[in-house]
Scaffold this motif. Structure first.
Motif, PDB file in Angstrom:
ATOM      1  N   SER A 386       6.547  62.522  62.444  1.00  0.00           N
ATOM      2  CA  SER A 386       7.417  63.667  63.199  1.00  0.00           C
ATOM      3  C   SER A 386       7.241  65.076  62.377  1.00  0.00           C
ATOM      4  O   SER A 386       6.521  65.215  61.176  1.00  0.00           O
ATOM      5  CB  SER A 386       8.812  63.133  62.941  1.00  0.00           C
ATOM      6  OG  SER A 386       9.311  63.060  61.653  1.00  0.00           O
ATOM      7  N   GLU A 387       7.699  66.193  62.972  1.00  0.00           N
ATOM      8  CA  GLU A 387       7.725  67.361  62.463  1.00  0.00           C
ATOM      9  C   GLU A 387       9.239  67.836  62.317  1.00  0.00           C
ATOM     10  O   GLU A 387       9.788  67.723  63.298  1.00  0.00           O
ATOM     11  CB  GLU A 387       6.858  68.477  63.126  1.00  0.00           C
ATOM     12  CG  GLU A 387       5.283  68.224  63.284  1.00  0.00           C
ATOM     13  CD  GLU A 387       4.853  68.984  63.922  1.00  0.00           C
ATOM     14  OE1 GLU A 387       3.755  70.114  63.391  1.00  0.00           O
ATOM     15  OE2 GLU A 387       4.925  69.131  65.158  1.00  0.00           O
ATOM     16  N   LEU A 388       9.385  68.259  61.108  1.00  0.00           N
ATOM     17  CA  LEU A 388      10.855  68.929  61.080  1.00  0.00           C
ATOM     18  C   LEU A 388      10.934  70.125  60.680  1.00  0.00           C
ATOM     19  O   LEU A 388       9.830  70.569  59.968  1.00  0.00           O
ATOM     20  CB  LEU A 388      11.722  68.061  60.044  1.00  0.00           C
ATOM     21  CG  LEU A 388      11.373  66.424  59.955  1.00  0.00           C
ATOM     22  CD1 LEU A 388      12.343  65.957  58.536  1.00  0.00           C
ATOM     23  CD2 LEU A 388      12.109  65.903  61.162  1.00  0.00           C
ATOM     24  N   LEU A 389      11.891  71.132  60.885  1.00  0.00           N
ATOM     25  CA  LEU A 389      12.200  72.392  60.655  1.00  0.00           C
ATOM     26  C   LEU A 389      13.302  72.597  59.568  1.00  0.00           C
ATOM     27  O   LEU A 389      14.489  72.228  59.913  1.00  0.00           O
ATOM     28  CB  LEU A 389      12.243  73.212  61.751  1.00  0.00           C
ATOM     29  CG  LEU A 389      12.577  74.661  61.717  1.00  0.00           C
ATOM     30  CD1 LEU A 389      11.290  75.366  61.154  1.00  0.00           C
ATOM     31  CD2 LEU A 389      12.752  75.478  62.909  1.00  0.00           C
ATOM     32  N   LEU A 390      13.221  73.189  58.363  1.00  0.00           N
ATOM     33  CA  LEU A 390      14.048  73.392  57.380  1.00  0.00           C
ATOM     34  C   LEU A 390      14.562  74.895  57.701  1.00  0.00           C
ATOM     35  O   LEU A 390      13.895  75.611  57.452  1.00  0.00           O
ATOM     36  CB  LEU A 390      13.612  73.328  56.257  1.00  0.00           C
ATOM     37  CG  LEU A 390      14.410  73.929  55.054  1.00  0.00           C
ATOM     38  CD1 LEU A 390      15.709  73.054  54.963  1.00  0.00           C
ATOM     39  CD2 LEU A 390      13.737  73.731  53.520  1.00  0.00           C
ATOM     40  N   LYS A 391      15.914  75.029  58.179  1.00  0.00           N
ATOM     41  CA  LYS A 391      16.211  76.252  58.547  1.00  0.00           C
ATOM     42  C   LYS A 391      16.910  77.142  57.458  1.00  0.00           C
ATOM     43  O   LYS A 391      17.062  76.401  56.317  1.00  0.00           O
ATOM     44  CB  LYS A 391      17.322  76.050  59.899  1.00  0.00           C
ATOM     45  CG  LYS A 391      16.903  75.358  61.087  1.00  0.00           C
ATOM     46  CD  LYS A 391      17.901  75.173  61.925  1.00  0.00           C
ATOM     47  CE  LYS A 391      17.238  74.342  63.154  1.00  0.00           C
ATOM     48  NZ  LYS A 391      18.406  74.369  64.083  1.00  0.00           N
ATOM     49  N   ASP A 393      19.845  78.019  56.951  1.00  0.00           N
ATOM     50  CA  ASP A 393      20.882  77.693  56.264  1.00  0.00           C
ATOM     51  C   ASP A 393      20.831  76.296  55.529  1.00  0.00           C
ATOM     52  O   ASP A 393      21.889  75.876  55.275  1.00  0.00           O
ATOM     53  CB  ASP A 393      21.873  77.752  57.382  1.00  0.00           C
ATOM     54  CG  ASP A 393      21.667  76.762  58.406  1.00  0.00           C
ATOM     55  OD1 ASP A 393      20.734  76.163  58.243  1.00  0.00           O
ATOM     56  OD2 ASP A 393      22.469  76.549  59.465  1.00  0.00           O
ATOM     57  N   GLY A 394      19.574  76.042  55.449  1.00  0.00           N
ATOM     58  CA  GLY A 394      19.522  74.564  54.763  1.00  0.00           C
ATOM     59  C   GLY A 394      19.631  73.230  55.586  1.00  0.00           C
ATOM     60  O   GLY A 394      19.084  72.258  55.173  1.00  0.00           O
ATOM     61  N   SER A 395      20.105  73.485  56.912  1.00  0.00           N
ATOM     62  CA  SER A 395      20.161  72.343  57.829  1.00  0.00           C
ATOM     63  C   SER A 395      18.700  71.818  58.403  1.00  0.00           C
ATOM     64  O   SER A 395      17.645  72.625  58.255  1.00  0.00           O
ATOM     65  CB  SER A 395      20.950  72.810  58.978  1.00  0.00           C
ATOM     66  OG  SER A 395      20.357  73.994  59.826  1.00  0.00           O
ATOM     67  N   VAL A 396      18.393  70.888  58.741  1.00  0.00           N
ATOM     68  CA  VAL A 396      16.997  70.311  59.373  1.00  0.00           C
ATOM     69  C   VAL A 396      17.094  69.781  60.670  1.00  0.00           C
ATOM     70  O   VAL A 396      18.114  68.954  60.982  1.00  0.00           O
ATOM     71  CB  VAL A 396      16.567  69.285  58.322  1.00  0.00           C
ATOM     72  CG1 VAL A 396      15.267  68.641  58.762  1.00  0.00           C
ATOM     73  CG2 VAL A 396      16.361  69.779  56.929  1.00  0.00           C
ATOM     74  N   SER A 397      16.197  70.367  61.450  1.00  0.00           N
ATOM     75  CA  SER A 397      16.028  69.662  62.822  1.00  0.00           C
ATOM     76  C   SER A 397      14.540  69.064  62.967  1.00  0.00           C
ATOM     77  O   SER A 397      13.746  69.638  62.560  1.00  0.00           O
ATOM     78  CB  SER A 397      16.567  70.916  64.003  1.00  0.00           C
ATOM     79  OG  SER A 397      15.424  71.640  63.834  1.00  0.00           O
ATOM     80  N   MET A 398      14.747  68.296  63.954  1.00  0.00           N
ATOM     81  CA  MET A 398      13.483  67.563  64.443  1.00  0.00           C
ATOM     82  C   MET A 398      12.836  68.451  65.421  1.00  0.00           C
ATOM     83  O   MET A 398      13.418  68.647  66.559  1.00  0.00           O
ATOM     84  CB  MET A 398      13.554  66.007  64.697  1.00  0.00           C
ATOM     85  CG  MET A 398      12.221  65.413  65.066  1.00  0.00           C
ATOM     86  SD  MET A 398      12.627  63.892  65.282  1.00  0.00           S
ATOM     87  CE  MET A 398      13.554  63.690  66.703  1.00  0.00           C
ATOM     88  N   ILE A 399      11.652  68.873  65.435  1.00  0.00           N
ATOM     89  CA  ILE A 399      11.077  69.682  66.512  1.00  0.00           C
ATOM     90  C   ILE A 399       9.623  68.851  67.005  1.00  0.00           C
ATOM     91  O   ILE A 399       9.222  69.334  67.969  1.00  0.00           O
ATOM     92  CB  ILE A 399      10.410  71.052  65.882  1.00  0.00           C
ATOM     93  CG1 ILE A 399       9.438  70.839  64.550  1.00  0.00           C
ATOM     94  CG2 ILE A 399      11.735  71.789  65.275  1.00  0.00           C
ATOM     95  CD1 ILE A 399       8.881  72.050  63.995  1.00  0.00           C
ATOM     96  N   ARG A 400       9.550  67.619  66.508  1.00  0.00           N
ATOM     97  CA  ARG A 400       8.740  66.815  67.220  1.00  0.00           C
ATOM     98  C   ARG A 400       9.163  65.418  66.590  1.00  0.00           C
ATOM     99  O   ARG A 400       9.014  65.223  65.451  1.00  0.00           O
ATOM    100  CB  ARG A 400       7.097  67.018  66.804  1.00  0.00           C
ATOM    101  CG  ARG A 400       6.171  66.443  67.851  1.00  0.00           C
ATOM    102  CD  ARG A 400       4.874  66.447  67.272  1.00  0.00           C
ATOM    103  NE  ARG A 400       4.191  67.691  67.461  1.00  0.00           N
ATOM    104  CZ  ARG A 400       3.624  68.473  68.282  1.00  0.00           C
ATOM    105  NH1 ARG A 400       3.408  67.620  69.334  1.00  0.00           N
ATOM    106  NH2 ARG A 400       3.012  69.608  68.340  1.00  0.00           N
TER     107      ARG A 400
END
Length: 428
Positions: A386-391, A393-400
């Protein structure tokens, strides 16, 4: 010296891993934005300056959308990359389509979207005209031949590269297009990759400015845009220095004033197509130590393999490694850090001095934000992570999401049956 740090603590990473199991790639959004702004600021003096991000480096529409918000376009070389860019809202002349051995349908797609088509060979003029037609603006890729003393580890020697037109062909190609009624012209080159010498990029600009002047003097054609290529490197090793973008920008500005302004060819739009230096330092491959093997050498086996990051195996590249929670420990153990492929070159590091690594330790591999996940493959039936994005504000979302066994078998035409490990195919 480039300090190698990570944008998260061990506790933060452990929390992320509870939701997104290793291995995964994670990108630091704010650092990518800041880095993009730094490049744009270094060339703020340049007429119509545009950075076309090399999509092949990190082909994810979420990353492309972030860069679009910073005013950056896309450098594409395939139909998929055109579609990714379009999904991110990048269209028209914010795309340069620079490909080689290109099928007609991909040229057609580039023309339909309004991208600047950059031809790789003089024979492609007839091919393009026959299958697609001549676009409003045309670009040619210049191969200067013998230029780089010692060549380049990735591109090699320009005279041995498959890319671009010779100097004589460039002049003939522009004349052909001029006779066909084309009024708008661009010029492109790409002679370096992962280069850390700022002088090299200034030298490329001087070469291109000279060619712009020669084309004008011999053909009366005024080039409206030059693409200086990318190639700005990443200081993968801690002892290396990053390219001084301000130094490069001011050096190119001086050459521009001496060669373009002084000869009445101002304004000339200057563009680049950096990929690696934009996202590379701000992506990390996060893995877990699964096994420890002590034979003739000491090995640490990770749950990642070269299917997640193949640069070390392909180029012998160095990628820095941090063992989370042990950043201040002495580097008193020597390991080969390996993956699980049935290939002996499946190694992230060879004879690397690291702190003592225990089973379960979180291992972070640096500078994996470009040409990392993008070069993934399925040898041995390995699944891309998977690929994740550290935003910011410190939150993390999965982008793949990570691939599953169902993805792996989806393209095979055979009688299906219930997989014995069916539970392993479900998304987590």
């Amino acid at each position: 010296m480039a300090e190698k740090t990570v944008p998260f603590t061990k506790a933060q990473l452990e929390s992320i891993i509870q939701k997104y199991p290793t291995p995964f790639h994670i990108y630091d959004e704010q650092a990518i934005r800041d880095n993009a702004r730094k490049l744009l600021a270094a060339f703020s003096w340049a007429p119509g300056f545009k950075e076309y991000f090399a999509v092949k480096a990190t082909p994810n529409p979420h990353i492309l959308k972030i860069l679009k918000e910073e005013g950056i376009g896309a450098d594409c070389s395939s139909l998929a990359e055109l579609i990714l860019s379009q999904q991110a809202g990048i269209v028209g002349e914010n795309i340069i389509f620079s490909s080689n051995d290109t099928p007609a349908e991909e040229y057609q797609a580039a023309k339909d979207i309004g991208a600047i088509i950059n031809l790789d060979d003089i024979t492609h003029i007839d091919y393009l005209e026959k299958h697609v037609g001549i676009p409003e603006i045309i670009s040619f890729r210049y191969n200067p031949g013998s230029l780089l003393q010692g060549g380049n580890d990735i591109i090699g020697y320009p005279e041995e590269a498959k890319y671009g037109l010779t100097r004589e062909q460039i002049l003939s190609a522009y004349k052909i297009m001029q006779d066909k009624g084309v009024k708008r012209f661009a010029l492109h080159t790409m002679v370096m990759s992962n280069e850390l010498s700022g002088d090299s990029f200034i030298g490329t600009a001087v070469m291109m400015f000279d060619l712009v002047l020669e084309i004008y003097q011999k053909l009366g054609i005024r080039i409206e845009m030059i693409d200086l290529g990318g190639g700005i490197g990443v200081p993968y090793r801690p002892e290396q220095q990053a390219v001084d973008l301000d130094f490069v920008g001011q050096g190119i500005r001086k050459a521009y004033e001496e060669k373009i302004v002084a000869n009445g060819l101002h304004p000339l739009n200057i563009t680049m197509e950096c990929g690696r230096m934009i996202t590379g330092p701000y992506g990390y491959l996060v893995s877990t130590a699964l096994h420890k093997k002590e034979i003739y050498k000491n090995y640490i086996g990770l749950d990642a393999c070269m299917a997640n990051l193949m640069r070390p195996a392909l180029y012998g590249s160095y990628h820095h490694i941090t063992v989370m929670g042990k950043e201040e420990y002495p580097l008193d153990h020597v390991y080969d850090v390996t993956g699980s492929l049935c290939e002996n070159n499946d190694k992230f590091a060879i004879d690397r001095s690291l702190p003592k690594i225990d089973i379960g330790d979180i291992v972070v591999i640096h500078d994996a934000g470009a040409h990392g996940h993008a070069m993934g493959f399925n040898y041995n039936g390995k699944l891309r992570s998977s690929e994740l994005l550290l935003k910011a504000d410190g939150s993390v979302s999965m982008i793949r999401r990570a691939e599953t066994l169902a993805d792996y078998f989806a393209t095979l035409d055979f009688e299906t049956c219930e997989l014995p490990l069916a539970a392993a195919t479900k998304n987590k």
